[in-house]
Design a protein around this motif. Sequence first.
Motif, PDB file in Angstrom:
ATOM      1  N   LEU A 195     114.104  64.299 114.497  1.00 42.58           N
ATOM      2  CA  LEU A 195     112.965  64.129 115.717  1.00 42.58           C
ATOM      3  C   LEU A 195     114.312  65.331 116.220  1.00 42.58           C
ATOM      4  CD1 LEU A 195     113.897  59.970 115.077  1.00 42.58           C
ATOM      5  CD2 LEU A 195     112.199  61.573 114.867  1.00 42.58           C
ATOM      6  N   LYS A 196     113.922  65.017 118.249  1.00 47.04           N
ATOM      7  CA  LYS A 196     113.960  65.738 118.811  1.00 47.04           C
ATOM      8  C   LYS A 196     115.176  65.143 119.479  1.00 47.04           C
ATOM      9  CE  LYS A 196     109.549  67.862 119.601  1.00 47.04           C
ATOM     10  NZ  LYS A 196     108.270  67.357 119.260  1.00 47.04           N
ATOM     11  N   PHE A 197     116.113  65.300 119.933  1.00 56.71           N
ATOM     12  CA  PHE A 197     116.962  64.428 120.809  1.00 56.71           C
ATOM     13  C   PHE A 197     117.366  65.274 122.023  1.00 56.71           C
ATOM     14  CE2 PHE A 197     121.303  63.972 121.459  1.00 56.71           C
ATOM     15  CZ  PHE A 197     120.946  62.166 122.273  1.00 56.71           C
ATOM     16  N   GLU A 198     116.897  64.329 123.157  1.00 52.89           N
ATOM     17  CA  GLU A 198     117.543  64.993 124.519  1.00 52.89           C
ATOM     18  C   GLU A 198     117.849  63.679 124.956  1.00 52.89           C
ATOM     19  OE1 GLU A 198     114.115  65.396 126.471  1.00 52.89           O
ATOM     20  OE2 GLU A 198     113.534  66.892 125.419  1.00 52.89           O
ATOM     21  N   THR A 199     119.317  64.256 125.746  1.00 57.49           N
ATOM     22  CA  THR A 199     120.487  63.638 126.601  1.00 57.49           C
ATOM     23  C   THR A 199     120.141  63.993 127.877  1.00 57.49           C
ATOM     24  OG1 THR A 199     122.377  65.023 126.693  1.00 57.49           O
ATOM     25  CG2 THR A 199     122.122  63.564 124.949  1.00 57.49           C
ATOM     26  N   VAL A 200     120.421  62.675 129.314  1.00 62.52           N
ATOM     27  CA  VAL A 200     120.048  63.356 130.259  1.00 62.52           C
ATOM     28  C   VAL A 200     121.032  62.726 131.621  1.00 62.52           C
ATOM     29  CG1 VAL A 200     118.412  62.865 132.425  1.00 62.52           C
ATOM     30  CG2 VAL A 200     117.593  63.012 130.326  1.00 62.52           C
ATOM     31  N   ALA A 201     121.550  62.149 131.969  1.00 64.33           N
ATOM     32  CA  ALA A 201     122.699  62.396 133.131  1.00 64.33           C
ATOM     33  C   ALA A 201     122.842  61.990 133.906  1.00 64.33           C
ATOM     34  CB  ALA A 201     123.811  62.820 131.973  1.00 64.33           C
ATOM     35  N   TYR A 202     122.276  61.126 134.454  1.00 70.35           N
ATOM     36  CA  TYR A 202     123.178  60.971 136.556  1.00 70.35           C
ATOM     37  C   TYR A 202     123.777  60.442 137.109  1.00 70.35           C
ATOM     38  CZ  TYR A 202     118.272  58.658 135.775  1.00 70.35           C
ATOM     39  OH  TYR A 202     117.503  57.732 135.191  1.00 70.35           O
ATOM     40  N   SER A 203     123.574  60.468 138.335  1.00 70.59           N
ATOM     41  CA  SER A 203     124.584  59.707 139.244  1.00 70.59           C
ATOM     42  C   SER A 203     123.443  59.385 140.034  1.00 70.59           C
ATOM     43  CB  SER A 203     125.679  60.244 138.994  1.00 70.59           C
ATOM     44  OG  SER A 203     126.364  59.130 140.478  1.00 70.59           O
ATOM     45  N   LEU A 204     123.564  58.311 140.476  1.00 74.79           N
ATOM     46  CA  LEU A 204     123.161  57.785 141.675  1.00 74.79           C
ATOM     47  C   LEU A 204     123.617  57.843 142.922  1.00 74.79           C
ATOM     48  CD1 LEU A 204     121.008  54.501 140.695  1.00 74.79           C
ATOM     49  CD2 LEU A 204     120.321  57.131 141.446  1.00 74.79           C
ATOM     50  N   ARG A 205     125.416  58.201 142.850  1.00 74.81           N
ATOM     51  CA  ARG A 205     126.175  58.319 144.067  1.00 74.81           C
ATOM     52  C   ARG A 205     126.761  59.631 143.365  1.00 74.81           C
ATOM     53  NH1 ARG A 205     129.856  54.588 145.682  1.00 74.81           N
ATOM     54  NH2 ARG A 205     130.507  55.705 146.918  1.00 74.81           N
ATOM     55  N   PRO A 206     126.234  60.759 143.415  1.00 73.24           N
ATOM     56  CA  PRO A 206     127.100  62.045 142.610  1.00 73.24           C
ATOM     57  C   PRO A 206     128.705  61.766 143.215  1.00 73.24           C
ATOM     58  CG  PRO A 206     125.157  62.868 143.198  1.00 73.24           C
ATOM     59  CD  PRO A 206     124.908  61.010 144.175  1.00 73.24           C
ATOM     60  N   GLU A 207     128.776  61.832 144.409  1.00 73.80           N
ATOM     61  CA  GLU A 207     130.318  61.340 144.713  1.00 73.80           C
ATOM     62  C   GLU A 207     131.685  60.528 143.821  1.00 73.80           C
ATOM     63  OE1 GLU A 207     129.143  58.606 147.026  1.00 73.80           O
ATOM     64  OE2 GLU A 207     127.873  60.522 147.392  1.00 73.80           O
ATOM     65  N   ILE A 236     122.893  56.626 133.295  1.00 74.48           N
ATOM     66  CA  ILE A 236     122.821  56.462 134.874  1.00 74.48           C
ATOM     67  C   ILE A 236     123.811  56.051 135.154  1.00 74.48           C
ATOM     68  CG2 ILE A 236     121.279  56.003 136.359  1.00 74.48           C
ATOM     69  CD1 ILE A 236     119.533  54.897 134.210  1.00 74.48           C
ATOM     70  N   VAL A 237     124.713  56.484 136.172  1.00 74.55           N
ATOM     71  CA  VAL A 237     126.392  55.616 137.094  1.00 74.55           C
ATOM     72  C   VAL A 237     125.670  55.111 137.967  1.00 74.55           C
ATOM     73  CG1 VAL A 237     128.389  56.312 137.989  1.00 74.55           C
ATOM     74  CG2 VAL A 237     127.606  57.336 135.329  1.00 74.55           C
ATOM     75  N   ASP A 238     125.645  54.088 138.449  1.00 76.94           N
ATOM     76  CA  ASP A 238     125.685  53.948 140.239  1.00 76.94           C
ATOM     77  C   ASP A 238     127.253  53.603 140.369  1.00 76.94           C
ATOM     78  OD1 ASP A 238     125.693  51.044 139.462  1.00 76.94           O
ATOM     79  OD2 ASP A 238     123.819  50.993 139.415  1.00 76.94           O
ATOM     80  N   GLU A 239     127.059  52.755 141.473  1.00 78.31           N
ATOM     81  CA  GLU A 239     127.951  52.007 142.044  1.00 78.31           C
ATOM     82  C   GLU A 239     129.107  51.331 141.597  1.00 78.31           C
ATOM     83  OE1 GLU A 239     128.075  50.355 146.321  1.00 78.31           O
ATOM     84  OE2 GLU A 239     126.017  51.413 146.077  1.00 78.31           O
ATOM     85  N   HIS A 240     128.165  50.127 141.147  1.00 76.07           N
ATOM     86  CA  HIS A 240     128.673  49.134 139.577  1.00 76.07           C
ATOM     87  C   HIS A 240     128.988  48.903 139.007  1.00 76.07           C
ATOM     88  CE1 HIS A 240     128.994  47.524 143.869  1.00 76.07           C
ATOM     89  NE2 HIS A 240     127.056  48.096 144.279  1.00 76.07           N
ATOM     90  N   SER A 241     127.744  50.540 137.567  1.00 77.96           N
ATOM     91  CA  SER A 241     127.874  50.291 136.472  1.00 77.96           C
ATOM     92  C   SER A 241     127.168  51.110 135.690  1.00 77.96           C
ATOM     93  CB  SER A 241     126.354  49.818 136.761  1.00 77.96           C
ATOM     94  OG  SER A 241     126.035  50.372 136.458  1.00 77.96           O
ATOM     95  N   LEU A 242     126.984  51.494 134.501  1.00 76.02           N
ATOM     96  CA  LEU A 242     126.902  52.868 133.912  1.00 76.02           C
ATOM     97  C   LEU A 242     125.632  51.909 132.482  1.00 76.02           C
ATOM     98  CD1 LEU A 242     127.352  55.727 132.426  1.00 76.02           C
ATOM     99  CD2 LEU A 242     128.739  54.519 130.746  1.00 76.02           C
ATOM    100  N   VAL A 243     124.620  52.326 132.336  1.00 73.20           N
ATOM    101  CA  VAL A 243     123.027  52.493 132.129  1.00 73.20           C
ATOM    102  C   VAL A 243     123.531  53.269 131.263  1.00 73.20           C
ATOM    103  CG1 VAL A 243     121.475  51.701 132.112  1.00 73.20           C
ATOM    104  CG2 VAL A 243     122.280  50.878 133.765  1.00 73.20           C
ATOM    105  N   VAL A 244     123.014  52.696 129.740  1.00 72.83           N
ATOM    106  CA  VAL A 244     122.788  53.526 128.686  1.00 72.83           C
ATOM    107  C   VAL A 244     121.515  53.532 128.150  1.00 72.83           C
ATOM    108  CG1 VAL A 244     123.137  54.819 126.614  1.00 72.83           C
ATOM    109  CG2 VAL A 244     125.038  53.789 128.541  1.00 72.83           C
TER     110      VAL A 244
END
Length: 166
Positions: free
Chosen positions: A30-42, A82-90
């Motif tokens: 299988l092909k596998f990719e990861t993507v990580a981003y933050s809604l508030r990078p700082e 995905i990281v926002d100011e309240h949570s980490l979503v996987v």
Amino acid sequence: MDFDIQPVNAADFIRYFDERYELELAGAGLKFETVAYSLRPEAHRQAVVKIDVDRINQVLTNVIYNAVKHTPRGGLIQLHFIVDEHSLVVRVQDNGSGIDPEDLPHIFDRFYKKDKSRNTAGGGSGLGLAIAKEIVDYHGGRIWAQSHVGQGACIAFMLPLAKGGE
């Protein structure tokens, strides 16, 4: 279940799980990719989750195992953080067979299997996603699923970030 809750920096969490599954999925064809981003990078660098790493690994292993089981060779499994100011979503997204709409509300129920005639030798006890839900619930999070038949499925969970003084 026993839990060993420790504070883990979100960036370390992402790096660990990105590296954890890459070779395993390539070995499954299988092909596998990861993507990580933050809604508030700082805030991303200071983000911390309080988790039992082994138990969260169990959640991801159960979810990814299901994605592998329902994704044809050559298919794609993506791991989104995905990281926002309240949570980490996987999110674990696959482009496999998907989940029938009538089954979707029940996939986190213990022993639920679409085909009741399948035995455990045919693929699973129906406990993997129920255990994943229990673990995520223990961490104060939430788990859910989205799917379109023939277009794949997405199983996602949210873990709350530790507050500044925790």
